[in-house]
Design an enzyme around this catalytic site. Structure first.
Site: not given
Ligand code: URA
Length: 405
Positions: A41, A120, A127, A142, A146
């Site tokens: 990521h 999320d 948010r 977040s 995932k």
């Molecule tokens: N990327 C994400 O998946 N979530 C966030 O909160 C910020 C960046």
């Protein structure tokens, strides 16, 4: 809002992350893949096409890579948008199709299914409208919820640090973010390593979807910009070493780029995800000594314009955030989540930080639709450059590493 203001400690962050992960489906894989499942990521960069290269390179090393990626929003480009420059490529894969591609090819790059971490989607929307996106525990939960839902064995995180980085503009914030991500991931049973990498100048020479596919193929051919190749080798090397307990990961990745195995995996992956075989062969068969070869196969924007250096000297910095914002105006990205992307537009840098340029020499080519480029945008691009009279050494792109404690 309370979390945004007061923060959460590591344990609380881990608990939130787990609850979010369990709000929907988690993926499951055949037993024999245990110890080989990996993912990566990135917190988001400008010209960051590492995933397009790393997933096939890891697959060529025998790893299984179920890479669930996102779309671009704001100044950061999205891996899925880049891949959709290839006609036919589909990012929507039901989980049985995903598993079949992982069996046959070893990697896939697709979008999030509807029921993967639904919490999320709800939290992120809240948010977004309450100004609470840049909160370390909320960002951590977040991202990691995932990735943990993919049920991989190891994860590498590319935490960007610099003026174009999301959240961590300096090294201290970058280390905090890296530590938070690694901890939360460990608490959920996924071994994670984070690299903190510089994000001041664009990565590689190309920004814009088709151009970035072209530069990825160039790297998959063992060519192309050094900073991009370094990122691929370092991130991939970390992953392999963390699973195998070796220190040969970087070399293993490098070999797949130099001997064509990673390129062959990329070709097989795009065909498995819907690209026409003939088109994939033509695209992956391009020697890529020059990025412009890509226009023989993929659609080009109506116009190209070059800008000339305004003075003689060494380029000492290039504001990648501003370059990315200009690309956004050209249509390469989306300012709002529902906007369409124009895959054919973007910029190709002919000079980079550290290069010497002479006044009047071209330093950038802009690919754009007829009416979309104007003097205002040209001035903005010119203003991204700073010059120095003396040569300078370009600092290493990797600043530091955070491992589980
Ligand atoms: N990327 C994400 O998946 N979530 C966030 O909160 C910020 C960046």
């Amino acid at each position: 809002m309370l979390t945004f203001i007061k923060g959460l400690d590591a344990e609380e962050t881990g608990i939130l992350t787990r609850a979010m992960m369990l709000s929907g489906d988690t993926l499951s894989w055949p037993k024999e893949w245990e110890g080989k499942l990996v993912d990566k990521h990135s917190t988001g960069g400008v010209g960051d096409k590492v995933s397009l290269i790393l997933a096939p390179a890891l697959a060529a090393c025998g790893m299984k890579v179920p890479m669930i990626s996102g779309r671009g929003l704001g100044h950061t480009g999205g891996t899925l948008d880049k891949l959709e420059s290839i006609p036919g490529y589909t990012v929507l894969l039901p989980s049985d199709r995903m598993q079949k591609i992982m069996e046959d090819v070893g990697c896939c790059i697709c979008g999030q299914t509807a029921n993967l971490v639904p919490a999320d989607k709800i939290l992120y929307a809240i948010r977004d409208v309450t100004g609470t996106v840049p909160s370390l525990p909320l960002v951590t939960a977040s991202i990691i919820s995932k990735k943990a839902a993919e049920r991989v064995n190891a994860l590498v995180l590319d935490v960007k640090v610099g003026n174009s980085a999301f959240y961590s503009q300096d090294e201290k914030l970058g280390r905090e973010m890296a530590t938070s991500l690694v901890r939360a991931s460990s608490m959920l049973g996924t071994k994670a390593t984070a690299l903190m990498t510089r994000m001041d100048n664009p990565i590689g020479h190309c920004i814009g979807n088709t151009l970035e596919v072209a530069e990825s193929i160039q790297c998959l051919r063992g060519k192309g910009p050094k900073d991009l190749r370094t990122l691929v080798e370092e991130l991939g090397g970390c992953l392999i070493d963390s699973l195998q307990g070796t220190n040969t990961g970087k070399q293993q990745i490098a070999n797949t780029l130099d001997d064509g195995r990673a390129l062959a995996k990329f070709r097989d992956m795009i065909v498995a995800q819907g690209a026409d075989e003939h088109l994939a062969d033509r695209l992956c068969g391009l020697p890529m000594d020059d990025i412009d070869e890509v226009w023989q196969v993929l659609k080009k924007a109506e116009n190209e314009t070059q800008l000339l250096a305004e003075r003689t000297g060494y380029i000492s910095s290039m504001n990648s955030l501003e370059v990315a914002k200009v690309c956004l105006v050209l249509g390469a990205g989306r300012a709002v989540a529902t906007a369409d992307v124009d895959h054919s537009v973007g910029v190709k840098l002919l000079a980079h930080v550290g290069s010497h340029v002479k006044k009047g020499e071209p330093w950038v080519t802009i690919y754009h639709q007829s009416s979309d480029f104007n003097d205002g945008l040209a001035d903005r691009l010119q203003a991204t450059l700073e010059y120095s009279d003396s040569p300078l050494s370009v600092p290493d792109i990797v600043i530091g590493m955070v491992k589980p404690s």
